[in-house]
Design a protein around this motif. Structure first.
Motif, PDB file in Angstrom:
ATOM      1  N   PHE A 131       1.000  -1.134   0.060  1.00  0.00           N
ATOM      2  CA  PHE A 131      -0.071   0.094  -0.149  1.00  0.00           C
ATOM      3  C   PHE A 131       1.012   1.242   0.008  1.00  0.00           C
ATOM      4  CE2 PHE A 131      -2.817  -3.072   1.626  1.00  0.00           C
ATOM      5  CZ  PHE A 131      -3.949  -2.791   1.249  1.00  0.00           C
ATOM      6  N   HIS A 132       0.329   2.412  -0.483  1.00  0.00           N
ATOM      7  CA  HIS A 132       0.953   3.600  -0.474  1.00  0.00           C
ATOM      8  C   HIS A 132      -0.304   4.724  -0.349  1.00  0.00           C
ATOM      9  CE1 HIS A 132       3.919   6.697  -1.012  1.00  0.00           C
ATOM     10  NE2 HIS A 132       3.139   7.507  -1.885  1.00  0.00           N
ATOM     11  N   ASN A 133      -0.152   5.200   0.575  1.00  0.00           N
ATOM     12  CA  ASN A 133      -1.257   6.729   0.731  1.00  0.00           C
ATOM     13  C   ASN A 133      -2.559   5.965   0.839  1.00  0.00           C
ATOM     14  OD1 ASN A 133      -1.987   9.126   1.244  1.00  0.00           O
ATOM     15  ND2 ASN A 133      -1.940   9.779  -0.815  1.00  0.00           N
ATOM     16  N   HIS A 134      -2.907   4.819   1.444  1.00  0.00           N
ATOM     17  CA  HIS A 134      -4.301   4.160   1.483  1.00  0.00           C
ATOM     18  C   HIS A 134      -4.413   3.496   0.367  1.00  0.00           C
ATOM     19  CE1 HIS A 134      -5.637   6.184   5.154  1.00  0.00           C
ATOM     20  NE2 HIS A 134      -5.588   7.117   4.921  1.00  0.00           N
ATOM     21  N   MET A 135      -3.566   3.614  -0.779  1.00  0.00           N
ATOM     22  CA  MET A 135      -4.083   2.661  -1.913  1.00  0.00           C
ATOM     23  C   MET A 135      -3.184   1.425  -2.331  1.00  0.00           C
ATOM     24  SD  MET A 135      -5.212   5.998  -4.807  1.00  0.00           S
ATOM     25  CE  MET A 135      -3.400   7.071  -4.275  1.00  0.00           C
ATOM     26  N   LYS A 136      -3.825   0.586  -3.132  1.00  0.00           N
ATOM     27  CA  LYS A 136      -2.961  -0.714  -3.329  1.00  0.00           C
ATOM     28  C   LYS A 136      -1.880   0.052  -4.545  1.00  0.00           C
ATOM     29  CE  LYS A 136      -7.244  -2.907  -3.541  1.00  0.00           C
ATOM     30  NZ  LYS A 136      -8.219  -1.890  -3.856  1.00  0.00           N
ATOM     31  N   HIS A 137      -0.619  -0.321  -3.986  1.00  0.00           N
ATOM     32  CA  HIS A 137       0.428   0.174  -4.740  1.00  0.00           C
ATOM     33  C   HIS A 137       1.745  -0.774  -4.672  1.00  0.00           C
ATOM     34  CE1 HIS A 137       2.261   3.525  -7.128  1.00  0.00           C
ATOM     35  NE2 HIS A 137       3.382   3.307  -6.422  1.00  0.00           N
ATOM     36  N   GLY A 138       2.106  -1.263  -6.068  1.00  0.00           N
ATOM     37  CA  GLY A 138       3.166  -2.163  -5.658  1.00  0.00           C
ATOM     38  C   GLY A 138       2.729  -3.566  -6.088  1.00  0.00           C
ATOM     39  N   GLU A 139       3.202  -4.756  -5.418  1.00  0.00           N
ATOM     40  CA  GLU A 139       2.888  -6.024  -5.856  1.00  0.00           C
ATOM     41  C   GLU A 139       1.960  -6.473  -4.789  1.00  0.00           C
ATOM     42  OE1 GLU A 139       4.898 -10.194  -6.624  1.00  0.00           O
ATOM     43  OE2 GLU A 139       6.251  -8.643  -6.110  1.00  0.00           O
ATOM     44  N   GLY A 140       0.927  -7.103  -5.138  1.00  0.00           N
ATOM     45  CA  GLY A 140      -0.116  -7.669  -4.196  1.00  0.00           C
ATOM     46  C   GLY A 140      -1.270  -8.334  -5.165  1.00  0.00           C
ATOM     47  N   GLU A 141      -1.959  -9.025  -4.361  1.00  0.00           N
ATOM     48  CA  GLU A 141      -3.082  -9.948  -4.794  1.00  0.00           C
ATOM     49  C   GLU A 141      -4.152  -9.800  -4.171  1.00  0.00           C
ATOM     50  OE1 GLU A 141      -2.498 -14.158  -4.069  1.00  0.00           O
ATOM     51  OE2 GLU A 141      -1.711 -13.813  -2.057  1.00  0.00           O
ATOM     52  N   ILE A 142      -5.449 -10.043  -5.010  1.00  0.00           N
ATOM     53  CA  ILE A 142      -6.726  -9.746  -4.548  1.00  0.00           C
ATOM     54  C   ILE A 142      -7.767 -10.792  -4.926  1.00  0.00           C
ATOM     55  CG2 ILE A 142      -7.550  -8.624  -6.746  1.00  0.00           C
ATOM     56  CD1 ILE A 142      -9.301  -6.800  -5.197  1.00  0.00           C
ATOM     57  N   GLY A 147     -14.992 -15.393  -6.984  1.00  0.00           N
ATOM     58  CA  GLY A 147     -13.940 -16.341  -7.150  1.00  0.00           C
ATOM     59  C   GLY A 147     -12.832 -15.979  -8.018  1.00  0.00           C
ATOM     60  N   ASP A 148     -12.834 -14.705  -8.587  1.00  0.00           N
ATOM     61  CA  ASP A 148     -11.538 -14.209  -9.476  1.00  0.00           C
ATOM     62  C   ASP A 148     -10.447 -14.041  -8.517  1.00  0.00           C
ATOM     63  OD1 ASP A 148     -13.446 -14.604 -11.632  1.00  0.00           O
ATOM     64  OD2 ASP A 148     -13.750 -12.453 -11.881  1.00  0.00           O
ATOM     65  N   HIS A 149      -9.462 -14.262  -9.154  1.00  0.00           N
ATOM     66  CA  HIS A 149      -8.105 -13.973  -8.385  1.00  0.00           C
ATOM     67  C   HIS A 149      -7.205 -13.247  -9.354  1.00  0.00           C
ATOM     68  CE1 HIS A 149      -4.004 -15.595  -6.707  1.00  0.00           C
ATOM     69  NE2 HIS A 149      -4.385 -14.598  -6.018  1.00  0.00           N
ATOM     70  N   TYR A 150      -6.508 -12.373  -8.758  1.00  0.00           N
ATOM     71  CA  TYR A 150      -5.398 -11.402  -9.644  1.00  0.00           C
ATOM     72  C   TYR A 150      -4.364 -11.380  -8.635  1.00  0.00           C
ATOM     73  CZ  TYR A 150      -2.723  -7.795 -11.386  1.00  0.00           C
ATOM     74  OH  TYR A 150      -1.853  -6.978 -11.829  1.00  0.00           O
ATOM     75  N   GLN A 151      -3.071 -11.697  -9.233  1.00  0.00           N
ATOM     76  CA  GLN A 151      -1.889 -11.355  -8.821  1.00  0.00           C
ATOM     77  C   GLN A 151      -0.823 -10.768  -9.682  1.00  0.00           C
ATOM     78  OE1 GLN A 151      -0.051 -14.922  -7.093  1.00  0.00           O
ATOM     79  NE2 GLN A 151       1.358 -13.880  -5.971  1.00  0.00           N
ATOM     80  N   GLY A 152      -0.250  -9.606  -9.200  1.00  0.00           N
ATOM     81  CA  GLY A 152       0.663  -8.846  -9.912  1.00  0.00           C
ATOM     82  C   GLY A 152       0.693  -7.506  -9.422  1.00  0.00           C
ATOM     83  N   ASP A 153       1.193  -6.597 -10.285  1.00  0.00           N
ATOM     84  CA  ASP A 153       1.527  -5.327 -10.063  1.00  0.00           C
ATOM     85  C   ASP A 153       0.153  -4.443 -10.119  1.00  0.00           C
ATOM     86  OD1 ASP A 153       4.228  -6.008  -9.909  1.00  0.00           O
ATOM     87  OD2 ASP A 153       4.044  -5.594 -12.372  1.00  0.00           O
TER      88      ASP A 153
END
Length: 387
Positions: A131-142, A147-153
């Motif tokens: 995270f950066h300044n409350h937002m998703k920023h960098g590497e992560g997964e959701i 049932g969808d799954h994302y992993q990346g930048d």
């Protein structure tokens, strides 16, 4: 001991004329109230700040500042935080419970989500990463609720860079992203079986087919009883061949298109059902016969209409759509009837690729009779001469 009213009201332990030990202090504006430990005249140790609106802080203090571990509740928003503080700010590792049901556990940087953490929103979707300044920023997964799954930048709360999306329906995309959409080089294996590997622009393939084109002449002649072939191309609006893979169906035959091309070979039209009669043609002939005889007497009308119907029936058995029929000779019906047929090829990709289905394509098939052999012609001419 009570301190002077001008500086607020203090009730508690005093040492060397300084607040020291446990005591209660009401600020001059009466909005804040503190009760807890003091040292050398400063809040120090464990204490609790109470505010008139119901907000509070309870935890550690160092030399008059909120510092260390504690619990903070904001009455105006309903949010509650439990974790580390620095200089009175949420800072370090902790858990924030938001009023709408969102939950964040991870690192903070002076009040903002920053560093590594896990965020579960009110819909039940969970993000784990940077995270950066409350937002998703960098590497992560959701993990999405469906049932969808994302992993990346990620960049400022959106997928951007390289990432892999695994969909609940079995589809898989791996490649570049921009502003939350497929953008750049990437490949997808769709749950329908369709495969696309290439460039993407704003969530759509850069080379995308928009129509099916049936190769060859628009009207194709077919000799009665012979097989035929249908060739299909996937093209864009400019007529360029698109090398996608999709499923298409002419009549009831399924064929996969590879590199923008498909061929349906050795297709044969099915014969008519057993005891088939062209009722629509017969009804029309009967109507015409009844109209012509309407001005005649009832007896004549009944006789003539019956004769015309009989003639019409015999005429239908001999000729349909202007084509001779072999049934009058006592032989079996041909494999297919002479005439014109419409062949339709349609996109049967299921579910549709990226929510779109290509419009169907059509070809006119004209069935013509077989040419008589030379031997047959000679025999027929010989019979005529002998008569």
């Amino acid at each position: 001991m009570a301190a002077p009213a001008a500086s607020g009201c203090y009730v508690g332990a005093v040492r060397r004329q300084l607040r020291d030990g446990f005591g209660r202090y009401i600020y001059p504006n009466s909005f804040f109230k503190y009760e807890g430990e003091w040292k050398d005249g400063k809040k120090h140790g464990h204490g609790k700040f109470l505010m008139k609106d119901g907000s509070y802080y309870e935890g550690e203090l160092v030399n008059g500042e909120i510092e260390g571990n504690g619990v903070r509740y904001w009455a105006s928003s309903g949010n509650e935080y439990c974790g580390q503080f620095s200089q009175g700010e949420v800072h370090g590792y902790g858990v924030m419970k938001y009023f709408d049901g969102t939950l964040y556990e991870g690192e903070f940087n002076y009040g903002a989500r920053a560093g590594h953490g896990a965020l579960t929103d009110k819909q039940g979707q969970m993000y784990r990463g940077s995270f950066h300044n409350h937002m998703k920023h960098g590497e992560g997964e959701i993990f999405y609720k469906n049932g969808d799954h994302y992993q990346g930048d990620w960049v400022v709360d959106r997928q951007q860079g390289h990432g892999v999306m695994k969909y609940a329906d079995g589809s898989l995309y791996e490649g570049q992203w921009r502003n939350g959409l497929f953008n750049g080089q990437g490949s997808i294996i769709h749950c329908s079986g369709m495969v696309y590997d290439g460039m993407w622009i704003n969530g759509r393939p850069a080379s995308e087919a928009t129509k099916l084109v049936l190769l060859g002449e628009p009207i194709q002649e077919l000799v009665q009883g012979s097989p035929f072939t249908i060739e299909v191309q996937l093209q864009n609006n400019e007529g360029e061949v698109m090398e996608e893979e999709e499923d298409f169906a002419p009549v009831v035959v399924i064929q996969r298109a590879e590199r923008g091309y498909a061929a349906f070979r050795s297709i044969e039209l099915a014969p008519p059902p057993h005891r088939y009669r062209p009722f629509m043609i017969l009804d029309e002939l009967e109507k015409k016969a009844s109209k012509k005889s309407s001005s005649k007497s009832l007896s004549e009308k009944g006789t003539e209409s019956q004769e015309k119907i009989t003639e019409s029936r015999s005429d239908v058995s001999i000729k349909i759509d202007g084509k001779p029929n072999e049934s009058q000779t006592g032989t079996e019906l041909p494999a297919i009837r002479l005439g014109e047929y419409v062949i339709m090829v349609k996109d049967t990709t299921s579910p549709p690729f990226l929510g779109r289905t290509l419009p169907p394509a059509f070809k006119l098939l004209k069935v013509v009779p077989q040419k008589p052999s030379k031997k047959g012609v000679r025999k027929e001419s010989h019979k005529v001469l002998s008569k």
